[in-house]
Design a protein around this motif. Structure first.
Motif, PDB file in Angstrom:
ATOM      1  N   ARG A  41     -30.947   2.157 -24.694  1.00  0.00           N
ATOM      2  CA  ARG A  41     -31.642   3.447 -24.774  1.00  0.00           C
ATOM      3  C   ARG A  41     -33.022   3.280 -25.406  1.00  0.00           C
ATOM      4  NH1 ARG A  41     -32.285   6.547 -28.843  1.00  0.00           N
ATOM      5  NH2 ARG A  41     -30.523   5.747 -30.028  1.00  0.00           N
ATOM      6  N   LEU A  42     -33.090   2.532 -26.514  1.00  0.00           N
ATOM      7  CA  LEU A  42     -34.371   2.299 -27.174  1.00  0.00           C
ATOM      8  C   LEU A  42     -35.325   1.534 -26.263  1.00  0.00           C
ATOM      9  CD1 LEU A  42     -33.147   1.432 -30.774  1.00  0.00           C
ATOM     10  CD2 LEU A  42     -34.340   3.516 -30.029  1.00  0.00           C
ATOM     11  N   GLY A  43     -34.791   0.612 -25.490  1.00  0.00           N
ATOM     12  CA  GLY A  43     -35.625  -0.118 -24.538  1.00  0.00           C
ATOM     13  C   GLY A  43     -36.280   0.824 -23.539  1.00  0.00           C
ATOM     14  N   ARG A  44     -35.518   1.754 -22.995  1.00  0.00           N
ATOM     15  CA  ARG A  44     -36.077   2.720 -22.044  1.00  0.00           C
ATOM     16  C   ARG A  44     -37.092   3.639 -22.718  1.00  0.00           C
ATOM     17  NH1 ARG A  44     -30.687   2.617 -20.535  1.00  0.00           N
ATOM     18  NH2 ARG A  44     -30.228   4.499 -21.721  1.00  0.00           N
ATOM     19  N   GLU A  45     -36.816   4.026 -23.966  1.00  0.00           N
ATOM     20  CA  GLU A  45     -37.687   4.966 -24.672  1.00  0.00           C
ATOM     21  C   GLU A  45     -38.949   4.317 -25.222  1.00  0.00           C
ATOM     22  OE1 GLU A  45     -35.230   6.650 -27.729  1.00  0.00           O
ATOM     23  OE2 GLU A  45     -34.032   7.805 -26.299  1.00  0.00           O
ATOM     24  N   ARG A  46     -38.895   3.041 -25.640  1.00  0.00           N
ATOM     25  CA  ARG A  46     -39.995   2.437 -26.395  1.00  0.00           C
ATOM     26  C   ARG A  46     -40.587   1.167 -25.799  1.00  0.00           C
ATOM     27  NH1 ARG A  46     -37.395   2.308 -32.467  1.00  0.00           N
ATOM     28  NH2 ARG A  46     -36.891   4.512 -32.581  1.00  0.00           N
ATOM     29  N   TRP A  47     -39.733   0.217 -25.441  1.00  0.00           N
ATOM     30  CA  TRP A  47     -40.195  -1.159 -25.267  1.00  0.00           C
ATOM     31  C   TRP A  47     -40.455  -1.608 -23.842  1.00  0.00           C
ATOM     32  CZ3 TRP A  47     -35.478  -1.727 -28.670  1.00  0.00           C
ATOM     33  CH2 TRP A  47     -35.806  -1.484 -30.002  1.00  0.00           C
ATOM     34  N   TYR A  48     -39.925  -0.911 -22.855  1.00  0.00           N
ATOM     35  CA  TYR A  48     -40.076  -1.356 -21.469  1.00  0.00           C
ATOM     36  C   TYR A  48     -40.775  -0.303 -20.620  1.00  0.00           C
ATOM     37  CZ  TYR A  48     -36.612  -4.766 -22.930  1.00  0.00           C
ATOM     38  OH  TYR A  48     -35.950  -5.758 -23.604  1.00  0.00           O
ATOM     39  N   ARG A  49     -41.754  -0.764 -19.850  1.00  0.00           N
ATOM     40  CA  ARG A  49     -42.361   0.101 -18.829  1.00  0.00           C
ATOM     41  C   ARG A  49     -41.465   0.151 -17.612  1.00  0.00           C
ATOM     42  NH1 ARG A  49     -47.793  -2.747 -18.325  1.00  0.00           N
ATOM     43  NH2 ARG A  49     -47.042  -2.763 -16.199  1.00  0.00           N
ATOM     44  N   ALA A  50     -40.789  -0.963 -17.363  1.00  0.00           N
ATOM     45  CA  ALA A  50     -39.879  -1.052 -16.216  1.00  0.00           C
ATOM     46  C   ALA A  50     -38.907  -2.195 -16.463  1.00  0.00           C
ATOM     47  CB  ALA A  50     -40.663  -1.309 -14.931  1.00  0.00           C
ATOM     48  N   TYR A  51     -37.732  -2.087 -15.863  1.00  0.00           N
ATOM     49  CA  TYR A  51     -36.801  -3.219 -15.889  1.00  0.00           C
ATOM     50  C   TYR A  51     -35.871  -3.137 -14.694  1.00  0.00           C
ATOM     51  CZ  TYR A  51     -33.065  -0.238 -17.759  1.00  0.00           C
ATOM     52  OH  TYR A  51     -32.129   0.746 -17.932  1.00  0.00           O
ATOM     53  N   ARG A  52     -35.276  -4.251 -14.403  1.00  0.00           N
ATOM     54  CA  ARG A  52     -34.269  -4.325 -13.343  1.00  0.00           C
ATOM     55  C   ARG A  52     -33.212  -5.314 -13.802  1.00  0.00           C
ATOM     56  NH1 ARG A  52     -35.584  -3.490  -7.527  1.00  0.00           N
ATOM     57  NH2 ARG A  52     -36.370  -1.688  -8.613  1.00  0.00           N
ATOM     58  N   ALA A  65     -20.559  -2.199 -22.536  1.00  0.00           N
ATOM     59  CA  ALA A  65     -19.939  -1.062 -23.215  1.00  0.00           C
ATOM     60  C   ALA A  65     -20.051  -1.109 -24.740  1.00  0.00           C
ATOM     61  CB  ALA A  65     -18.469  -0.970 -22.820  1.00  0.00           C
ATOM     62  N   VAL A  66     -20.519  -2.214 -25.315  1.00  0.00           N
ATOM     63  CA  VAL A  66     -20.643  -2.321 -26.772  1.00  0.00           C
ATOM     64  C   VAL A  66     -21.652  -1.280 -27.263  1.00  0.00           C
ATOM     65  CG1 VAL A  66     -21.445  -3.819 -28.651  1.00  0.00           C
ATOM     66  CG2 VAL A  66     -19.966  -4.747 -26.853  1.00  0.00           C
ATOM     67  N   ALA A  67     -21.263  -0.487 -28.251  1.00  0.00           N
ATOM     68  CA  ALA A  67     -22.068   0.644 -28.716  1.00  0.00           C
ATOM     69  C   ALA A  67     -23.480   0.220 -29.129  1.00  0.00           C
ATOM     70  CB  ALA A  67     -21.366   1.351 -29.869  1.00  0.00           C
ATOM     71  N   GLU A  68     -23.604  -0.845 -29.892  1.00  0.00           N
ATOM     72  CA  GLU A  68     -24.927  -1.293 -30.336  1.00  0.00           C
ATOM     73  C   GLU A  68     -25.792  -1.731 -29.159  1.00  0.00           C
ATOM     74  OE1 GLU A  68     -22.052  -2.013 -33.756  1.00  0.00           O
ATOM     75  OE2 GLU A  68     -22.024  -2.313 -31.585  1.00  0.00           O
ATOM     76  N   HIS A  69     -25.168  -2.319 -28.153  1.00  0.00           N
ATOM     77  CA  HIS A  69     -25.906  -2.714 -26.949  1.00  0.00           C
ATOM     78  C   HIS A  69     -26.385  -1.480 -26.193  1.00  0.00           C
ATOM     79  CE1 HIS A  69     -25.891  -4.879 -22.813  1.00  0.00           C
ATOM     80  NE2 HIS A  69     -27.075  -4.966 -23.377  1.00  0.00           N
ATOM     81  N   ARG A  70     -25.560  -0.476 -26.115  1.00  0.00           N
ATOM     82  CA  ARG A  70     -25.951   0.767 -25.442  1.00  0.00           C
ATOM     83  C   ARG A  70     -27.114   1.437 -26.180  1.00  0.00           C
ATOM     84  NH1 ARG A  70     -23.119   2.079 -21.338  1.00  0.00           N
ATOM     85  NH2 ARG A  70     -23.482   4.316 -21.387  1.00  0.00           N
ATOM     86  N   SER A  97     -33.909  -7.430 -30.562  1.00  0.00           N
ATOM     87  CA  SER A  97     -33.665  -8.509 -29.605  1.00  0.00           C
ATOM     88  C   SER A  97     -32.822  -9.620 -30.230  1.00  0.00           C
ATOM     89  CB  SER A  97     -34.999  -9.070 -29.108  1.00  0.00           C
ATOM     90  OG  SER A  97     -34.786 -10.126 -28.219  1.00  0.00           O
ATOM     91  N   GLU A  98     -33.178 -10.030 -31.435  1.00  0.00           N
ATOM     92  CA  GLU A  98     -32.402 -11.067 -32.138  1.00  0.00           C
ATOM     93  C   GLU A  98     -30.967 -10.618 -32.386  1.00  0.00           C
ATOM     94  OE1 GLU A  98     -34.325 -12.537 -35.669  1.00  0.00           O
ATOM     95  OE2 GLU A  98     -36.235 -12.782 -34.596  1.00  0.00           O
ATOM     96  N   GLU A  99     -30.791  -9.358 -32.775  1.00  0.00           N
ATOM     97  CA  GLU A  99     -29.450  -8.823 -33.011  1.00  0.00           C
ATOM     98  C   GLU A  99     -28.626  -8.839 -31.724  1.00  0.00           C
ATOM     99  OE1 GLU A  99     -30.160  -4.947 -34.647  1.00  0.00           O
ATOM    100  OE2 GLU A  99     -30.498  -5.729 -36.671  1.00  0.00           O
ATOM    101  N   MET A 100     -29.241  -8.456 -30.605  1.00  0.00           N
ATOM    102  CA  MET A 100     -28.515  -8.415 -29.331  1.00  0.00           C
ATOM    103  C   MET A 100     -28.126  -9.824 -28.885  1.00  0.00           C
ATOM    104  SD  MET A 100     -27.961  -5.310 -28.577  1.00  0.00           S
ATOM    105  CE  MET A 100     -27.829  -5.091 -30.358  1.00  0.00           C
ATOM    106  N   VAL A 101     -29.007 -10.794 -29.055  1.00  0.00           N
ATOM    107  CA  VAL A 101     -28.687 -12.178 -28.698  1.00  0.00           C
ATOM    108  C   VAL A 101     -27.516 -12.664 -29.533  1.00  0.00           C
ATOM    109  CG1 VAL A 101     -29.524 -14.561 -28.762  1.00  0.00           C
ATOM    110  CG2 VAL A 101     -30.983 -12.754 -27.835  1.00  0.00           C
TER     111      VAL A 101
END
Length: 110
Positions: free
Chosen positions: A83-94, A74-79, A31-35
């Protein structure tokens, strides 16, 4: 965290609403890296974020235009983080993307 200092409209708001899983491994660092990465992107204007004790979080990032939003997505690290968010950290998002046409506010801070 403070209220983002945005320019006169119009500009774009990306509203990311999420519900976390109990998994924390790697979340804070990513999260810190993405910010930090988002803040360095052309067209980035600011960000505001809050998360409740129930796991519901809302992050709003502000961008100069849709081209800037598309470039950040489109930034690779953001993508990878998405993916990790969907796999690990979020039950749902919008994600909602809006054009800010008007803003106003109040502050006692000078």
């Amino acid at each position: 965290m403070s209220i983002a200092n945005t320019p006169e409209p119009p500009y774009v708001a990306v509203i990311f609403t999420s519900v976390r899983t109990p998994v924390d491994e790697g979340y804070a660092v990513t999260s810190e890296e993405m910010v930090s990465m988002a803040a360095g992107q052309p067209g980035f204007l600011g960000m505001e974020s809050a998360r409740g004790t129930d796991g519901l979080g809302i992050t709003v990032s502000y961008w100069r235009d849709m081209e800037s939003v598309r470039a950040w997505k489109a930034v690779a690290e953001h993508r990878t983080a998405q993916r990790l968010g969907r796999e690990r950290w979020y039950r749902a998002y919008r994600t909602r993307i809006s054009l800010v046409e008007r803003e106003y506010g109040f502050s006692t801070e000078r």
